[in-house]
Write a protein that holds these residues in place. Structure first.
Motif, mmCIF file in Angstrom:
data_model
loop_
_atom_site.group_PDB
_atom_site.id
_atom_site.type_symbol
_atom_site.label_atom_id
_atom_site.label_comp_id
_atom_site.label_asym_id
_atom_site.label_seq_id
_atom_site.Cartn_x
_atom_site.Cartn_y
_atom_site.Cartn_z
ATOM 1 N N TYR A 119 0.833 -1.209 0.000
ATOM 2 C CA TYR A 119 0.000 0.000 0.000
ATOM 3 C C TYR A 119 0.865 1.254 0.000
ATOM 4 O O TYR A 119 0.536 2.245 -0.651
ATOM 5 C CB TYR A 119 -0.948 -0.016 1.204
ATOM 6 N N SER A 120 1.968 1.202 0.708
ATOM 7 C CA SER A 120 2.902 2.330 0.730
ATOM 8 C C SER A 120 3.482 2.571 -0.667
ATOM 9 O O SER A 120 3.554 3.713 -1.127
ATOM 10 C CB SER A 120 4.016 2.051 1.739
ATOM 11 N N GLN A 121 3.868 1.505 -1.356
ATOM 12 C CA GLN A 121 4.367 1.625 -2.730
ATOM 13 C C GLN A 121 3.280 2.173 -3.647
ATOM 14 O O GLN A 121 3.548 3.013 -4.510
ATOM 15 C CB GLN A 121 4.819 0.259 -3.264
ATOM 16 N N TYR A 122 2.067 1.701 -3.441
ATOM 17 C CA TYR A 122 0.923 2.161 -4.223
ATOM 18 C C TYR A 122 0.726 3.664 -4.026
ATOM 19 O O TYR A 122 0.523 4.405 -4.992
ATOM 20 C CB TYR A 122 -0.320 1.366 -3.799
ATOM 21 N N SER A 123 0.807 4.122 -2.798
ATOM 22 C CA SER A 123 0.646 5.549 -2.496
ATOM 23 C C SER A 123 1.718 6.385 -3.182
ATOM 24 O O SER A 123 1.427 7.457 -3.719
ATOM 25 C CB SER A 123 0.685 5.789 -0.988
#
Length: 175
Positions: A119-123
């Motif tokens: 999710y952090s990479q997605y953000s």
């Protein structure tokens, strides 16, 4: 007529539910809805549009887009999944979203995916996409001289959106 730069600013394209926005405690449905309203409420097209409703969340749960809900409470994992659904549903069908989320959930069960890291990479990816988009649209805006050219820009943006959607759908089919 509003300037495109002003329109882009008003859209708040960079708004994102971040991991730091998510509490470390499980939330009841009303709290989840309020959290999403607080983050995305100003990004809706119409002020009366709801970002998230109880019916939506229940349908996501019934459709198995979310991991099982325990004691009517939603974990950070649920919040990340709901956020992904929120972002993806503007373009992909619920069936396509389910396919993606099923894959992610299986990877989590297998222990090969850390959802928070994903999710952090997605953000980060979203932030970069917003930056690139703003740069491109503002550059195109500099060329506009008439209302007809603005309509051509609208048609071009819709076309590009369709092209991106078609590629995304094809990639989902390949999963």
């Amino acid at each position: 007529m509003k300037d495109i730069e002003q329109i882009i600013a008003e859209l708040q394209l960079g708004k994102q539910l971040t991991l730091s926005d998510m509490p470390n405690i499980d939330l009841y449905m009303d709290q989840v809805i309020q959290l999403f309203e607080n983050v995305y409420g100003e990004t809706t097209r119409d002020k009366d549009d709801k970002v998230l409703t109880k019916t939506m969340i229940n349908n996501y749960a019934k459709g198995k887009l979310l991991p099982p809900i325990k004691n009517k409470k939603y974990s950070r994992e649920h919040l990340m999944m709901i956020s992904l659904i929120y972002q993806l549903k503007g373009v992909l069908s619920i069936q396509d979203i389910k396919k993606l989320l099923d894959y992610l959930q299986q990877e989590m069960v297998d222990g090969t995916l850390d959802l928070a890291a994903f999710y952090s990479q997605y953000s980060e990816l979203l932030a970069g996409n917003v930056e690139r988009f703003q740069t491109e649209v503002l550059a195109e805006n500099e060329k506009l001289r008439s209302q007809e050219e603005r309509i051509l820009l609208i048609a071009s943006l819709v076309n590009m959106s369709n092209l991106y959607r078609k590629v995304a759908e094809k990639l989902v089919d390949e999963l």
